[in-house]
Scaffold this motif. Sequence first.
Motif, short mmCIF file in Angstrom:
data_model
loop_
_atom_site.label_atom_id
_atom_site.label_comp_id
_atom_site.label_asym_id
_atom_site.label_seq_id
_atom_site.Cartn_x
_atom_site.Cartn_y
_atom_site.Cartn_z
N HIS A 5 0.81 -1.22 0.00
CA HIS A 5 0.00 0.00 0.00
C HIS A 5 0.85 1.28 0.00
O HIS A 5 1.55 1.57 0.97
CB HIS A 5 -0.93 0.00 1.22
N GLU A 6 0.81 1.99 -1.13
CA GLU A 6 1.47 3.29 -1.31
C GLU A 6 2.97 3.29 -1.05
O GLU A 6 3.56 4.33 -0.76
CB GLU A 6 0.76 4.37 -0.49
N LYS A 7 3.60 2.11 -1.13
CA LYS A 7 5.07 2.12 -1.07
C LYS A 7 5.59 2.67 -2.40
O LYS A 7 5.09 2.32 -3.47
CB LYS A 7 5.60 0.70 -0.86
N ALA A 31 1.49 -0.50 -4.82
CA ALA A 31 2.69 0.34 -4.80
C ALA A 31 2.56 1.48 -5.80
O ALA A 31 1.85 1.39 -6.80
CB ALA A 31 3.92 -0.50 -5.15
N LEU A 32 3.26 2.58 -5.49
CA LEU A 32 3.41 3.68 -6.44
C LEU A 32 4.72 3.40 -7.17
O LEU A 32 5.80 3.58 -6.61
CB LEU A 32 3.48 5.02 -5.70
N VAL A 33 4.59 2.88 -8.40
CA VAL A 33 5.75 2.34 -9.11
C VAL A 33 6.33 3.37 -10.08
O VAL A 33 5.59 4.01 -10.82
CB VAL A 33 5.36 1.07 -9.89
N ILE A 34 7.65 3.49 -10.04
CA ILE A 34 8.36 4.26 -11.06
C ILE A 34 9.13 3.24 -11.88
O ILE A 34 10.12 2.66 -11.43
CB ILE A 34 9.32 5.30 -10.44
N ALA A 35 8.64 2.97 -13.07
CA ALA A 35 9.24 1.96 -13.95
C ALA A 35 10.26 2.64 -14.86
O ALA A 35 9.93 3.62 -15.54
CB ALA A 35 8.17 1.29 -14.78
N SER A 47 2.85 3.26 -18.65
CA SER A 47 2.31 4.61 -18.41
C SER A 47 0.81 4.61 -18.67
O SER A 47 0.05 5.24 -17.93
CB SER A 47 2.98 5.63 -19.34
N GLY A 48 0.41 3.90 -19.69
CA GLY A 48 -1.01 3.81 -20.03
C GLY A 48 -1.84 3.16 -18.92
O GLY A 48 -3.06 3.33 -18.85
N MET A 49 -1.14 2.39 -18.06
CA MET A 49 -1.82 1.74 -16.93
C MET A 49 -1.71 2.59 -15.67
O MET A 49 -2.03 2.12 -14.57
CB MET A 49 -1.21 0.37 -16.67
N GLY A 50 -1.19 3.81 -15.82
CA GLY A 50 -1.09 4.70 -14.65
C GLY A 50 0.21 4.54 -13.88
O GLY A 50 0.38 5.14 -12.81
N ILE A 51 1.13 3.75 -14.40
CA ILE A 51 2.44 3.58 -13.73
C ILE A 51 3.37 4.68 -14.22
O ILE A 51 3.47 4.93 -15.42
CB ILE A 51 3.02 2.18 -14.04
N ASP A 52 4.03 5.32 -13.27
CA ASP A 52 4.99 6.37 -13.60
C ASP A 52 6.17 5.73 -14.33
O ASP A 52 6.59 4.62 -13.96
CB ASP A 52 5.48 7.00 -12.27
N SER A 53 6.71 6.39 -15.31
CA SER A 53 7.87 5.80 -15.98
C SER A 53 8.84 6.88 -16.42
O SER A 53 8.44 8.03 -16.64
CB SER A 53 7.43 4.95 -17.18
N ARG A 54 10.08 6.49 -16.51
CA ARG A 54 11.09 7.42 -17.01
C ARG A 54 12.31 6.65 -17.51
O ARG A 54 12.56 5.51 -17.09
CB ARG A 54 11.50 8.46 -15.96
#
Length: 260
Positions: A5-7, A31-35, A47-54
Amino acid sequence: MNRLHEKVVLITGANRGMGHTAAKLLAQEGALVIATDINDSGLEELSGMGIDSRILDVTSEDAWRDTVEAIVKKYGRLDVLVNNAGIVHVADPVTFDLNEWRQMCAVNVEGTMLGCKYALPVMSEQGAGSIVNIASISAHTGLYFYSGYCASKGAVAAYTRAVAVYCAQNQLGIRCNSISPGGIDTKINEDLAEQFAQRLASMKVPPQSPVSADGPQMRMGEHEDIGWAIVYLASDESKFMNGSDIRIDNSSSITAAAVA
Ligand SMILES: NC(=O)c1ccc[n+]([C@@H]2O[C@H](COP(=O)([O-])OP(=O)(O)OC[C@H]3O[C@@H](n4cnc5c(N)ncnc54)[C@H](O)[C@@H]3O)[C@@H](O)[C@H]2O)c1
């Protein structure tokens, strides 16, 4: 659901393969994921699934510094780092190309080291964190076509133990563990099959390998077999694990026989 939860979780090498699947499982568990990855075609799907990416090339120290800074600025913390990005070059010890060796060690070993170097101060400040490094059964076995890969993943496993002890002895509240997958059905092995095809003919005794030019020689694992272990090590369920390595290989590293 919601085991994380929100890790805030940073994962490398998430453009494709098991890192890509793990990013989805981590997000599925809250989790709040940065992929991140050096390539971005698969990141767009995340990103389209709401996952942050860079974009993050794990061999670049500047890129690591910028990425961790950006995450802390946006989320205020970094709870979990998954050092998953990795590459393979195959060659026996005599013919190994030095540039390929260095490139592999730069991604597999230095990439992992840099991730820990920049995540540890943030996690130390928080007094909590979990680092998951992806090693390989090549860290524990000898596969001569994988000589450089064995060396690089052996370094990942050994470095993981050293980081774990550093964290424990300084009472940082941070855990560092590794996972050693056996042959998993990802594109990395498809690429290897081509490299093997060029070399097999010259060998007296063909190496035991999960893949060959003819396709898989043994049962391969699925992305999720590793992804769920990443979720476990990222979560507080594994709060007493530090400096451990989880082998997930259907016994292939402890037998002389090909595992069907
Ligand atoms: N598939 C297997 O059989 C297997 C077995 C043991 C360990 N592993 C390890 O698991 C991890 C994931 O492998 P996979 O099978 O999913 O492979 P994969 O090739 O499908 O994925 C690896 C990802 O790493 C990325 N990458 C490569 N260089 C990078 C760099 N410099 N910076 C950032 N990203 C970079 C690639 O773009 C790719 O998206 C790797 O560390 C690999 O060594 C794989």
